[in-house]
Design an enzyme around this catalytic site. Sequence first.
Site: not given
Ligand SMILES: NC(=O)c1ccc[n+]([C@@H]2O[C@H](COP(=O)([O-])OP(=O)(O)OC[C@H]3O[C@@H](n4cnc5c(N)ncnc54)[C@H](O)[C@@H]3O)[C@@H](O)[C@H]2O)c1
Length: 258
Positions: A94, A162
């Site tokens: 994730n 992205y």
């Molecule tokens: N929120 C949205 O609208 C949405 C939509 C589609 C997909 N997504 C995907 O869902 C997932 C979670 O989204 P979110 O909104 O909670 O995002 P977010 O950016 O709030 O959370 C991502 C988490 O990943 C951690 N992270 C980043 N780089 C890292 C690394 N190198 N090693 C370990 N941890 C790391 C961050 O610290 C954070 O806690 C992501 O993959 C995002 O692309 C989100």
Amino acid sequence: MTSLKTTKDGSELAVVVTGGARGIGHAFAQRLAQDGFHVAIVDTVGAEDSALQLVRAGFSAKGYTANVTKADDWDMLLNDLVSSGKTLHGLVNNAAMFAGMEMLNFEQVTRDEWLQVMEVNTYGPFLAIQKVTPLLAANGGGAIVNMASTAPLKGITGMPHYVSSKGAVIAMTRSLARELGDRGINVNAIAPGFTLSEGVFLNKEQVEKFRDIGKNARAMKRDQLPQDLQGAVSFLMGLDSSFMTGQTLVVDGGAYFV
Ligand SMILES: NC(=O)c1ccc[n+]([C@@H]2O[C@H](COP(=O)([O-])OP(=O)(O)OC[C@H]3O[C@@H](n4cnc5c(N)ncnc54)[C@H](O)[C@@H]3O)[C@@H](O)[C@H]2O)c1
């Protein structure tokens, strides 16, 4: 109280959730803990606090401060998991660079920015799968869930690196489903629409740009929340989906129909 999932010899079944400190990842960790798994939460910041919240609520969890792109970090945390007697059942890839990202025209994206997003969003999940596969295979198989997005299915402006990275995640899911099927490991992806995780509020511009567009495009016209994704991860990590692999499950209130 949830009963823990265990192997026949009583070892706790564990699932690793990357990026589980906040937002969608924390919601996943919560649900998988409720499902009875020991949850290993991996994040660069806040992993321990996130796990502590689950432990205080009576669940089995541990946090690891680790970077998903670093092989040594994976070795450290998987060694710890195994030496504490857990049996690995699954991985949720994730973690990603997403929330708080600057919105850029495609001409503005530099080589460094492109490569950084690709490293975290595509190499990180790939390395994770390389690292967990021997453990899953040794236990007769398991489940891998990759976080994709509907962004590459629809095409959106402002984040070309992205969007490309999430398209690669869908392709990687299909490729690795073929590679790992013979080892009893299924690999699937979840593609959410714009989701109001706590992280997205870090970038007001991102929320303003996508919130209403997302809502209006849906058959079900409301905001998407992290909790809307919990059922999908529970299903894909469970036995009911064990003959399903290489698929991308779209969970977006009916904006994009596969
Ligand atoms: N929120 C949205 O609208 C949405 C939509 C589609 C997909 N997504 C995907 O869902 C997932 C979670 O989204 P979110 O909104 O909670 O995002 P977010 O950016 O709030 O959370 C991502 C988490 O990943 C951690 N992270 C980043 N780089 C890292 C690394 N190198 N090693 C370990 N941890 C790391 C961050 O610290 C954070 O806690 C992501 O993959 C995002 O692309 C989100």
